[in-house]
Design an enzyme around this catalytic site. Structure first.
Site, PDB file in Angstrom:
ATOM      1  NE  ARG A   5      -4.295  -1.369   0.204  1.00 13.65           N
ATOM      2  CZ  ARG A   5      -4.490  -2.316  -0.718  1.00 13.65           C
ATOM      3  NH1 ARG A   5      -3.618  -2.518  -1.674  1.00 13.65           N
ATOM      4  NH2 ARG A   5      -5.589  -3.069  -0.691  1.00 13.65           N
ATOM      5  CD  GLU A  62      -3.109   3.395  -5.248  1.00 11.95           C
ATOM      6  OE1 GLU A  62      -4.170   2.799  -5.492  1.00 11.95           O
ATOM      7  OE2 GLU A  62      -2.084   2.823  -4.875  1.00 11.95           O
ATOM      8  CG  HIS A 114      -3.400  -0.438  -6.953  1.00  9.05           C
ATOM      9  ND1 HIS A 114      -3.742   0.150  -5.768  1.00  9.05           N
ATOM     10  CD2 HIS A 114      -3.428  -1.774  -6.708  1.00  9.05           C
ATOM     11  CE1 HIS A 114      -3.976  -0.774  -4.850  1.00  9.05           C
ATOM     12  NE2 HIS A 114      -3.793  -1.955  -5.406  1.00  9.05           N
TER      13      HIS A 114
HETATM   14  P1  NDP Z   1      -0.858 -11.317   4.756  1.00  6.84           P
HETATM   15  O1  NDP Z   1      -1.770 -10.924   5.863  1.00  6.84           O
HETATM   16  O2  NDP Z   1      -0.764 -12.744   4.371  1.00  6.84           O
HETATM   17  O3  NDP Z   1       0.635 -10.814   5.069  1.00  6.84           O
HETATM   18  C1  NDP Z   1       0.903  -9.584   5.653  1.00  6.84           C
HETATM   19  C2  NDP Z   1       2.341  -9.609   6.153  1.00  6.84           C
HETATM   20  O4  NDP Z   1       2.630  -8.322   6.708  1.00  6.84           O
HETATM   21  C3  NDP Z   1       2.573 -10.629   7.248  1.00  6.84           C
HETATM   22  O5  NDP Z   1       3.830 -11.223   7.048  1.00  6.84           O
HETATM   23  C4  NDP Z   1       2.569  -9.813   8.536  1.00  6.84           C
HETATM   24  O6  NDP Z   1       3.384 -10.442   9.496  1.00  6.84           O
HETATM   25  C5  NDP Z   1       3.171  -8.501   8.025  1.00  6.84           C
HETATM   26  N1  NDP Z   1       2.795  -7.349   8.826  1.00  6.84           N
HETATM   27  C6  NDP Z   1       1.553  -6.888   9.100  1.00  6.84           C
HETATM   28  N2  NDP Z   1       1.617  -5.801   9.883  1.00  6.84           N
HETATM   29  C7  NDP Z   1       2.926  -5.561  10.105  1.00  6.84           C
HETATM   30  C8  NDP Z   1       3.641  -4.580  10.851  1.00  6.84           C
HETATM   31  N3  NDP Z   1       3.009  -3.628  11.526  1.00  6.84           N
HETATM   32  N4  NDP Z   1       4.984  -4.659  10.851  1.00  6.84           N
HETATM   33  C9  NDP Z   1       5.639  -5.627  10.180  1.00  6.84           C
HETATM   34  N5  NDP Z   1       5.024  -6.582   9.446  1.00  6.84           N
HETATM   35  C10 NDP Z   1       3.684  -6.547   9.419  1.00  6.84           C
HETATM   36  O7  NDP Z   1      -1.291 -10.421   3.529  1.00  6.84           O
HETATM   37  P2  NDP Z   1      -1.022 -10.653   1.961  1.00  6.84           P
HETATM   38  O8  NDP Z   1       0.381 -11.085   1.774  1.00  6.84           O
HETATM   39  O9  NDP Z   1      -2.107 -11.474   1.394  1.00  6.84           O
HETATM   40  O10 NDP Z   1      -1.240  -9.144   1.431  1.00  6.84           O
HETATM   41  C11 NDP Z   1      -0.476  -8.084   1.965  1.00  6.84           C
HETATM   42  C12 NDP Z   1      -1.020  -6.742   1.510  1.00  6.84           C
HETATM   43  O11 NDP Z   1      -0.683  -6.521   0.156  1.00  6.84           O
HETATM   44  C13 NDP Z   1      -2.548  -6.595   1.536  1.00  6.84           C
HETATM   45  O12 NDP Z   1      -3.025  -6.264   2.812  1.00  6.84           O
HETATM   46  C14 NDP Z   1      -2.796  -5.497   0.538  1.00  6.84           C
HETATM   47  O13 NDP Z   1      -2.814  -4.252   1.187  1.00  6.84           O
HETATM   48  C15 NDP Z   1      -1.571  -5.555  -0.384  1.00  6.84           C
HETATM   49  N6  NDP Z   1      -1.938  -5.984  -1.732  1.00  6.84           N
HETATM   50  C16 NDP Z   1      -1.687  -5.164  -2.802  1.00  6.84           C
HETATM   51  C17 NDP Z   1      -2.058  -5.543  -4.062  1.00  6.84           C
HETATM   52  C18 NDP Z   1      -1.810  -4.663  -5.248  1.00  6.84           C
HETATM   53  O14 NDP Z   1      -2.624  -4.683  -6.164  1.00  6.84           O
HETATM   54  N7  NDP Z   1      -0.728  -3.918  -5.286  1.00  6.84           N
HETATM   55  C19 NDP Z   1      -2.753  -6.803  -4.323  1.00  6.84           C
HETATM   56  C20 NDP Z   1      -2.887  -7.621  -3.148  1.00  6.84           C
HETATM   57  C21 NDP Z   1      -2.506  -7.212  -1.914  1.00  6.84           C
HETATM   58  P3  NDP Z   1       3.120 -10.283  11.079  1.00  6.84           P
HETATM   59  O15 NDP Z   1       1.646 -10.436  11.280  1.00  6.84           O
HETATM   60  O16 NDP Z   1       3.948 -11.359  11.723  1.00  6.84           O
HETATM   61  O17 NDP Z   1       3.625  -8.937  11.418  1.00  6.84           O
END
Ligand code: NDP
Length: 319
Positions: free
Chosen positions: A230, A259, A277
């Site tokens: 994001r 965006e 995006h």
């Molecule tokens: P997941 O929930 O599977 O993974 C999120 C990761 O981020 C986890 O490893 C989590 O680990 C980590 N994380 C979350 N919060 C924090 C934090 N505060 N500090 C450090 N690490 C953090 O999500 P996805 O992989 O499925 O998707 C991730 C994001 O990608 C989505 O939420 C979306 O916003 C974005 N996205 C963008 C797209 C695009 O079109 N560009 C398409 C699809 C997704 P932990 O919980 O251990 O911290």
């Protein structure tokens, strides 16, 4: 049996309507919001919403039970309000992992090898008139790549990176079980250790503008930032300043802070690859996402069991 009524918000994945039209009565959300539906509002038990759905919008629908988001990031949907009202929110994880991971690799290659600028050079006829395109200053091979986020998509990016002969490490809030990549307990420590940072974290209060001047500077002058998570996570002013000063070497961005606005200055750098995006924006992947929306609604209406509810609105156990 009468069909359930489902309200579709604006700007939806174009395949959503197709997968729902035979099984539901579909209503498009009026420009004025669901409050403008009048008596019809009481018929609506399900909403498909992308981008956002507020508590006020939920409260205009007294019998709303489920909000299905055709995306994995559901940061625009007020999940706390939904949870308070007992409304289930679903999203579409996993079906887009490969597409988004592929896009991250494309942005990395573009930014490191300046392939976008090279292609533009060719298209402008400059190869013929001015000779060879300048050498790219960097290679991918040998880079130290840090993943900020190692969830569903982050893991797919990491597995694609392995054959590129790079060193892989990551930062998340807690170490991932069964993963051999080096773990960093802070983003700052990850940034110090790597020259390439790939962001794939959700939009949350904790991830706001965390990729700031210090993090960028830690990547060093050969540093490359890729963001497919994001735009919220990156301080764009700091990024522009780092690119202008040569504090980092380039960037590849699919997502932006406001965006579809992309700062004019970002568009001017040859060492930056910019995409509107589109990380999940292929026909097969968007069809998969639409199908998962349909499966969630079907699971809910058939047996109170949607396939992929978000953790903030867990489905109550069966009585
Ligand atoms: P997941 O929930 O599977 O993974 C999120 C990761 O981020 C986890 O490893 C989590 O680990 C980590 N994380 C979350 N919060 C924090 C934090 N505060 N500090 C450090 N690490 C953090 O999500 P996805 O992989 O499925 O998707 C991730 C994001 O990608 C989505 O939420 C979306 O916003 C974005 N996205 C963008 C797209 C695009 O079109 N560009 C398409 C699809 C997704 P932990 O919980 O251990 O911290």
């Amino acid at each position: 049996m009468p069909k359930e009524t489902v309200m579709l918000s604006q700007n939806l994945n174009p395949f959503v309507q197709g997968v729902l039209k035979d099984d539901y009565e579909l209503v498009t959300m009026p420009e004025g919001g669901p409050g403008a539906l009048g008596e019809k509002a009481a018929d609506i038990r399900a909403v498909v919403a992308f981008g956002g759905f507020s508590g006020v919008e939920m409260d205009a629908l007294p019998n709303l039970e489920i909000i299905a988001c055709p995306g994995v990031g559901y940061d625009g949907i007020d999940t706390s309000h939904a949870a308070e009202r007992g409304i289930i929110v679903t999203h579409t994880p996993n079906v887009l992992n490969d597409e988004v991971a592929d896009t991250a690799i494309a942005l990395l290659l573009n930014a490191v090898r300046r392939l976008y600028a090279a292609e533009r050079y060719l298209r402008e006829g400059r190869w013929e008139t001015e000779g060879s395109f300048p050498l790219s200053p960097f290679s991918v091979k040998g880079r130290k790549v840090g993943l900020y986020g190692l969830g569903r998509i982050g893991l797919e990016i990491a597995s694609r990176l392995e054959p590129f002969k790079v060193d892989i490490s990551y930062h998340t809030r807690s170490p991932k079980k069964g993963v051999d990549y080096a773990y960093h307990p802070t983003l700052a420590s990850l940034a110090e250790a790597v020259d390439t940072l790939i962001c794939i974290v959700p939009k949350t209060p904790e991830t706001h503008k965390v990729v700031n001047a210090e993090i960028l500077s830690a990547l060093g002058p050969d540093g490359i930032l890729v963001n497919v998570g994001r735009g919220w996570s990156v301080d764009e002013d700091a990024l522009i300043a780092a690119l202008e000063a040569g504090t980092i070497g380039g960037a590849g961005l699919d997502v932006f802070y406001e965006e579809p606005h992309v700062p004019e200055k970002l568009r001017g750098f040859d060492n930056v690859s910019l995409l509107p995006h589109v990380a999940s924006a292929s026909v097969p992947t968007r069809q998969g996402m639409a199908q998962l929306v349909a499966d969630n609604l079907k699971g809910w209406f058939a047996e109170g069991r949607p396939v992929t509810p978000v953790p903030e609105t867990p489905v109550p156990p069966k009585a």
